[in-house]
Scaffold this motif. Structure first.
Motif, PDB file in Angstrom:
ATOM      1  N   TYR A  15       0.896  -1.169   0.074  1.00 45.00           N
ATOM      2  CA  TYR A  15      -0.044   0.168  -0.150  1.00 45.00           C
ATOM      3  C   TYR A  15       1.006   1.268  -0.038  1.00 45.00           C
ATOM      4  O   TYR A  15       0.721   2.371  -0.653  1.00 45.00           O
ATOM      5  CB  TYR A  15      -0.833  -0.018   1.066  1.00 45.00           C
ATOM      6  N   ASP A  16       2.015   1.209   0.790  1.00 39.97           N
ATOM      7  CA  ASP A  16       2.802   2.519   0.708  1.00 39.97           C
ATOM      8  C   ASP A  16       3.571   2.805  -0.366  1.00 39.97           C
ATOM      9  O   ASP A  16       3.746   3.787  -0.751  1.00 39.97           O
ATOM     10  CB  ASP A  16       3.876   2.019   1.873  1.00 39.97           C
ATOM     11  N   GLN A  17       3.774   1.425  -0.939  1.00 38.94           N
ATOM     12  CA  GLN A  17       4.624   1.805  -2.176  1.00 38.94           C
ATOM     13  C   GLN A  17       3.717   2.394  -3.601  1.00 38.94           C
ATOM     14  O   GLN A  17       4.073   3.053  -4.317  1.00 38.94           O
ATOM     15  CB  GLN A  17       5.198   0.399  -2.800  1.00 38.94           C
ATOM     16  N   ILE A  18       2.343   1.821  -3.673  1.00 45.96           N
ATOM     17  CA  ILE A  18       1.487   2.299  -4.531  1.00 45.96           C
ATOM     18  C   ILE A  18       0.849   3.606  -4.150  1.00 45.96           C
ATOM     19  O   ILE A  18       1.053   4.682  -5.245  1.00 45.96           O
ATOM     20  CB  ILE A  18       0.409   1.446  -4.761  1.00 45.96           C
ATOM     21  N   HIS A  19       0.822   4.140  -3.015  1.00 39.45           N
ATOM     22  CA  HIS A  19       0.076   5.236  -2.601  1.00 39.45           C
ATOM     23  C   HIS A  19       1.197   6.541  -2.037  1.00 39.45           C
ATOM     24  O   HIS A  19       0.750   7.478  -1.769  1.00 39.45           O
ATOM     25  CB  HIS A  19      -0.945   5.442  -1.639  1.00 39.45           C
TER      26      HIS A  19
ATOM     27  N   LEU B   4       2.802   4.519   5.958  1.00 38.21           N
ATOM     28  CA  LEU B   4       2.274   3.879   7.187  1.00 38.21           C
ATOM     29  C   LEU B   4       3.035   2.934   7.883  1.00 38.21           C
ATOM     30  O   LEU B   4       2.768   2.632   9.131  1.00 38.21           O
ATOM     31  CB  LEU B   4       0.709   3.110   6.578  1.00 38.21           C
ATOM     32  N   LEU B   5       3.725   2.067   7.154  1.00 32.33           N
ATOM     33  CA  LEU B   5       4.354   1.031   7.826  1.00 32.33           C
ATOM     34  C   LEU B   5       5.552   1.729   8.679  1.00 32.33           C
ATOM     35  O   LEU B   5       5.931   1.189   9.974  1.00 32.33           O
ATOM     36  CB  LEU B   5       5.477   0.327   6.779  1.00 32.33           C
ATOM     37  N   ALA B   6       6.204   2.927   8.335  1.00 28.93           N
ATOM     38  CA  ALA B   6       7.083   3.444   9.376  1.00 28.93           C
ATOM     39  C   ALA B   6       6.419   4.108  10.627  1.00 28.93           C
ATOM     40  O   ALA B   6       6.883   3.866  11.618  1.00 28.93           O
ATOM     41  CB  ALA B   6       7.960   4.796   8.462  1.00 28.93           C
TER      42      ALA B   6
END
Length: 410
Positions: A341-345, A349-351
């Motif tokens: 999700y982070d890569q696409i958008h 969020l992961l951090a």
């Protein structure tokens, strides 16, 4: 051309160790050095037109350089020599000036009493020459008893002995005998400390280090050794009734402070492993100290203040968990979904999740660390829960997520 006999040696052929090594050198057509078990040079062959820097340094100082001994221990060469009665080929190590070698141990019963080293020059030793060298070690046993003189162990000998202890090649009885030989008091318990330095420790820095170790008022240093950029010591509190962890931490703080204030040596941060009573656990304590250094390097924000293995908490087990993950071939789907999700958008969020868990789920601390508003953080945590489909309020799920986040950096 007639092959040289494989065992051309007789005890009565030689009137000195020098004549023996010259004969071996002639047979093998290469330079030969005969050393005692502490790597001190007893004799070396004459008329050697070619050699390498290590042999030149060894002959000048009458002892193998400490950095070479330590490297041979680390690479497993000396442990091999302490187990085998056959000649062992040693690949050259240009970075320390060591050319290709063949070495064989000299045994008396179950004890190694010396070594013969052959420098391979233009070509490697043939199988026949390897057999000649093996036979030379047998006759050398008798010649050492006949010609060599006993000498008291030096500081370098004690450092080499310490490497044997660190690598687990000395038993409890031998260590206790060594301590008695050195006139030391019985060691009730100990730890292994490692101090990594920012650059290779030269003679001047080593002098400062040895001075500080000698005058320490916090712990007693029973053994120490220096390997390139590292100082490794076996330490025990001066007062066995004091809290050992406090003593060790105080020593580390004072040692680092004195290095900086007295000698302008900066960026040295020590670590120590578990505290043990049996010397068989020395390699374990060493490994634990290295784990502290490794964890501090990989997770500096969370662990930069850690010095003791017990402070690592769950970080102690990351290597074991990572190996299990690799064997199972499994991934954390929840984290994978969040990462995608982070890569696409182009979100973080992961951090955000990792900082939130690092800060013990404190909204205020997490928002301050990320430099965002509390409302922004609340929105991110809501999206994280939706995407991951995991309830991080449940301890077991939260704990697994946290571990897998750390494994991603290991």
């Amino acid at each position: 051309m007639t092959d040289k006999p494989l065992n051309p040696f007789r005890r009565d052929m030689y009137d000195s160790l020098e004549s023996f090594v010259d004969h071996v050198s002639e047979l093998l057509e290469c330079p030969i050095t005969l050393e005692n078990p502490h790597h001190r040079v007893l004799v070396y062959s004459s008329h050697d037109d070619e050699t390498d820097m290590v042999r030149i340094s060894t002959i000048i100082s009458r002892r193998v350089p400490e950095k070479v001994i330590n490297r041979l221990w680390k690479d497993g060469v000396i442990p091999q020599l302490l187990q085998s009665r056959k000649p062992i080929k040693i690949e050259g190590k240009k970075e320390i000036g060591l050319g290709n070698r063949v070495a064989v141990s000299i045994w008396r019963g179950e004890e190694v009493i010396g070594y013969i080293w052959a420098v391979e020059l233009d070509k490697p030793l043939t199988n026949n020459k390897m057999l000649i060298l093996e036979n030379a070690a047998v006759i050398a046993r008798h010649l050492l008893s006949r010609f060599s003189k006993n000498t008291a162990p030096s500081l370098q000998d004690n450092q080499e002995f310490f490497w044997r202890v660190l690598t687990g090649y000395v038993n409890e009885t031998a260590i206790e005998a060594k301590i008695q030989e050195l006139g030391m008091a019985k060691i009730p318990f100990y730890t292994i400390m490692i101090f990594p330095f920012p650059e290779i420790i030269n003679k001047e820095i080593e002098k400062h280090i040895l001075y500080l170790l000698k005058v320490s008022q916090d712990v007693k240093i029973s053994f120490s050794t220096i390997e390139d950029k590292e100082l490794i010591i076996l330490a025990t509190p001066l007062d066995s009734k004091e809290n050992p962890i406090s003593c060790y931490k105080q020593f580390i703080d004072n040692f680092e402070k004195n290095l900086q204030e007295r000698f302008q040596i900066e960026h040295v941060k020590g670590a120590f492993g578990g505290i043990y009573k049996q010397f068989v656990d020395v390699p374990k304590s060493l490994k634990e100290a290295r784990t502290v250094l490794e964890v501090r390097e990989k997770f500096p924000e969370q662990t930069s203040s850690f010095t003791h293995y017990q402070e690592l908490g769950i970080y102690q087990f990351l290597d074991i968990l990572l190996e299990k993950r690799r064997q199972d071939g499994s991934v954390n789907i929840a984290i994978q979904n969040l990462l995608e999700y982070d890569q696409i958008h182009k979100t973080e969020l992961l951090a955000t999740l990792e900082v939130y868990l690092d800060e013990s789920e404190s909204m205020q601390k997490t928002a301050a660390k990320l430099h965002i508003h509390n409302n922004t953080l609340s929105y991110r945590l809501k999206r994280i829960a939706e995407i991951m489909e995991v309830d991080i309020t449940i301890p077991s799920q939260k704990f697994m997520i946290y571990l897998d986040l750390k494994l991603m950096r290991w």
